[in-house]
Design a protein around this motif. Structure first.
Motif, mmCIF file in Angstrom:
data_model
loop_
_atom_site.group_PDB
_atom_site.id
_atom_site.type_symbol
_atom_site.label_atom_id
_atom_site.label_comp_id
_atom_site.label_asym_id
_atom_site.label_seq_id
_atom_site.Cartn_x
_atom_site.Cartn_y
_atom_site.Cartn_z
ATOM 1 N N UNK A 218 0.828 -1.196 0.000
ATOM 2 C CA UNK A 218 0.000 0.000 0.000
ATOM 3 C C UNK A 218 0.862 1.245 0.000
ATOM 4 N N UNK A 219 0.214 2.401 0.210
ATOM 5 C CA UNK A 219 0.995 3.626 0.300
ATOM 6 C C UNK A 219 1.722 3.645 1.643
ATOM 7 N N UNK A 220 2.714 4.508 1.780
ATOM 8 C CA UNK A 220 3.452 4.593 3.041
ATOM 9 C C UNK A 220 2.489 4.898 4.186
ATOM 10 N N UNK A 221 1.532 5.799 3.945
ATOM 11 C CA UNK A 221 0.568 6.165 4.982
ATOM 12 C C UNK A 221 -0.273 4.960 5.385
ATOM 13 N N UNK A 222 -0.714 4.194 4.403
ATOM 14 C CA UNK A 222 -1.532 3.015 4.701
ATOM 15 C C UNK A 222 -0.762 2.002 5.528
ATOM 16 N N UNK A 223 0.491 1.805 5.134
ATOM 17 C CA UNK A 223 1.306 0.823 5.854
ATOM 18 C C UNK A 223 1.442 1.234 7.320
ATOM 19 N N UNK A 224 1.748 2.489 7.548
ATOM 20 C CA UNK A 224 1.918 2.978 8.917
ATOM 21 C C UNK A 224 0.618 2.843 9.693
ATOM 22 N N UNK A 225 -0.453 3.250 9.042
ATOM 23 C CA UNK A 225 -1.754 3.277 9.659
ATOM 24 C C UNK A 225 -2.171 1.905 10.163
ATOM 25 N N UNK A 226 -2.086 0.955 9.277
ATOM 26 C CA UNK A 226 -2.536 -0.379 9.632
ATOM 27 C C UNK A 226 -1.630 -1.015 10.667
ATOM 28 N N UNK A 227 -0.360 -0.772 10.522
ATOM 29 C CA UNK A 227 0.559 -1.485 11.390
ATOM 30 C C UNK A 227 0.460 -1.045 12.832
ATOM 31 N N UNK A 228 0.149 0.196 13.097
ATOM 32 C CA UNK A 228 0.173 0.555 14.505
ATOM 33 C C UNK A 228 -0.732 1.694 14.917
ATOM 34 N N UNK A 229 -0.574 2.850 14.378
ATOM 35 C CA UNK A 229 -1.257 3.984 14.977
ATOM 36 C C UNK A 229 -0.279 4.712 15.865
ATOM 37 N N UNK A 230 -0.543 4.735 17.210
ATOM 38 C CA UNK A 230 0.363 5.460 18.100
ATOM 39 C C UNK A 230 0.930 4.525 19.152
ATOM 40 N N UNK A 231 2.003 4.979 19.739
ATOM 41 C CA UNK A 231 2.620 4.230 20.827
ATOM 42 C C UNK A 231 2.498 5.057 22.101
#
Lengths: 324, 265
Positions: A218-231
């Motif tokens: 997916x797009x970089x944003x999608x990858x980040x989004x799905x993988x975690x969110x926030x810590x």
């Protein structure tokens, strides 16, 4: 009258059920990928993920154990012979005792192109190095030379195998500026990298590979989004208190872990978790951070293969055609 | 016949319908020759050492009066040195493939339409050109020191040495595929010197065990054939058989390794 969508253009790259084994080692293990003309795709994964092996098969340098490779609808060998696909390899592939201009002129002549080489050198940003012996060029300069060599056939698909390995920051930036300028003209680019920032900064689309398979796409944003969110992390007076809080959070759907007296939660509902921690527990020193692509990368690739690809409807492993 | 060209659905980039060379590329051959001329080491081995060796070993005044068949011993040594230069040049040329292979150059070429066999042919053509120059230079330098032989021997010896050196190009190619690339010539250089002794190129073989063994080495047959126009002995069956067998071994070995190397794995 005709309201149907135009027939889809031939895919730049079509990998179907690609397998490559070396003895017992399954370097590529059932890889599927479609790349459409004009896309700039990062092939991101740790060392040993099967990136280079896949690129070798796309270039016809090695044959798949099973599966099929199509480059603009033809076999790799046909695509190479027609100059439709070219590559910038990681290392080697240069004669050190000839000049930069001679190298490009020779490569061009092998494609039947006897015109001037300066335009290619200019596009790769090495015009001023034309008369320099290849052996005297820096790693970054040699890499841009490989890029100039790849341009001589005006390929429709350009493959880059970890092209900036060993370059300094400036070298990387210059190299990518040249690639980006070139891709703007509509060239399809697929580059393998293990630099996350590179994938993030230069690709329209990220294909995450691990264990010889695509684990996310997916797009970089999608990858980040799905993988975690926030810590989120917070401290407690004792490890026991931290464990109690972690148990509560985990049972309410936000898996938490404890390191010493510190509690760590990865969540897409960071506000709710923070409110809970500050109001219903004795947590202090609360920190909230955006998850980096690095986190996404580690989480997606360290889990190995995700066989439950279709469980999560928001998963970026959903059909690649849905993106863009 | 057909003038209709299929343009194909290409993404914008119009490509000239240039003919892609399928055989030897002239540009590549010219570049290979330039590389040989630029390489100081190659020039020393091919163009300096053989004539210097002749000046060291072949210019004893006694040699000018000793007969070697249709000429004098000075000519005999000169022809031997010319062959030595040709062999050294051809072997180094063949072995250079291994260095380029180790550098990933042959792999890079596989991303072009150039056929691997055309690559080998280009390397061999350039090598044989230098081999011819090496022979010519050695004979030219040597001619100043009074070697005696008929014109037919000058031409005959030179031609046999040149054509025969292709056997050593195959030898270099084969060894280049077998030996580690970084030091292939460090191994082949002394090896060739030893073989040259076995071929009687530096000193006459005489009789004895070494001479008996030497008859089976690849230099021996070629040296005999090369000197035949001078000695007037004609081509002996043993020498012809020696060259044929070694040609088969080297060319077969090189072809075998070459196929293995270019096979897709």
């Amino acid at each position: 009258m005709d309201t149907t969508a135009p027939a889809p253009a031939t895919l730049a790259l079509e990998l179907r059920g690609l397998h490559k084994s070396f003895g017992d080692v399954h370097a590529v293990d059932g890889l599927d990928l479609d790349v459409r003309p004009g896309e700039v795709v990062a092939f991101l994964g740790p060392n040993g993920a099967g990136k280079t092996t896949t690129i070798d098969m796309v270039l016809g340098l090695s044959d798949p154990t099973a599966g099929d490779v199509r480059v603009f609808g033809s076999t790799p060998a046909e695509a190479i012979a027609a100059g439709r696909v070219a590559a910038v390899m990681q290392t080697g592939g240069l004669l050190k005792d000839i000049t930069v201009a001679e190298t490009v002129a020779l490569t061009a002549s092998l494609f039947g192109n006897r015109g001037p080489v300066l335009p290619f050198l200019e596009r790769a940003g090495i015009a001023e190095l034309a008369g320099r012996r290849v052996g005297r060029c820096s790693g970054g300069q040699q890499q841009r030379l490989r890029f100039a060599m790849a341009l001589v056939s005006e390929p429709d698909l350009l493959l880059l195998d970890e092209p900036t390995t060993g370059m300094d920051v400036e070298g990387r930036r210059d190299f990518w500026a040249a690639i980006r300028a070139d891709a703007a003209a509509g060239r399809t680019v697929v580059f393998a990298t293990h630099y996350l920032d590179e994938a993030d900064a230069y690709a329209d689309r990220i294909v995450l590979v691990a264990g010889g398979r695509v684990v996310a796409d997916g797009s970089a944003a999608e990858i980040k989004n799905v993988a975690s969110g926030r810590v989120l992390s917070a401290s407690f007076a004792t490890p026991e208190l931290a464990h109690d809080a972690a148990r509560d959070l985990t049972s309410s759907g936000s898996p938490a872990e404890v390191r010493g007296t510190r509690l760590i939660v990865r969540t897409s509902a960071s506000d709710d978790v923070a409110r809970h921690l500050l109001t219903a527990t004795s947590a202090h020193d609360l920190e909230v951070g955006a998850s980096s692509l690095e986190d996404a990368f580690v989480r997606l690739t360290s889990s190995g293969r995700t066989d439950d690809r279709t469980d999560d409807p928001t998963s970026p492993t959903a059909p690649t055609g849905a993106h863009r | 016949m057909s003038t209709i060209s299929a343009p194909g659905a290409r993404g914008g980039s119009a490509r000239p319908a240039a003919s892609v060379p399928r055989g030897i590329s002239r540009t590549y051959l010219v570049l290979e020759l330039r590389r040989l001329v630029r390489n100081r080491r190659t020039l020393v081995f091919s163009l300096v050492m053989p004539p210097v060796f002749f000046l060291i070993f072949g210019t004893s005044p006694a040699y000018a009066h000793q007969s070697a068949g249709r000429g004098n011993v000075t000519a005999y040594v000169l022809v031997s040195m010319a062959l030595y230069g040709a062999i050294l040049t051809a072997t180094a040329g063949g072995a250079s493939v291994s260095v380029e292979r180790a550098q990933g150059w042959t792999r890079q070429l596989r991303l072009t339409p150039l056929r691997p066999s055309a690559y080998i042919a280009t390397k061999l053509a350039a090598t044989m050109a230098l081999s011819a120059v090496s022979i010519a230079v050695t004979l030219a330098v040597g001619s100043l020191r009074d070697p005696q032989m008929p014109l037919s021997a000058w031409v005959g010896c030179a031609l046999v040495a040149w054509v025969g050196s292709v056997v050593f190009a195959a030898f270099g190619l084969f060894m280049g595929y077998l030996l580690p690339a970084e030091n292939v010539m460090q191994i082949l250089g002394p090896g060739l010197a030893l073989l040259s002794f076995a071929g009687g190129l530096f000193i006459p073989l005489g009789d004895g065990l070494f001479a008996d063994i030497a008859r089976f080495t690849p230099t021996y047959g070629l040296a005999e054939l090369t000197r035949a126009p001078l000695t007037g002995d004609g081509f002996t069956l043993a020498a012809v058989a020696n060259v044929l067998v070694w040609t088969a071994v080297f060319a077969g070995g090189a072809a075998w390794r070459f196929r293995k190397d270019t096979a897709r794995v």
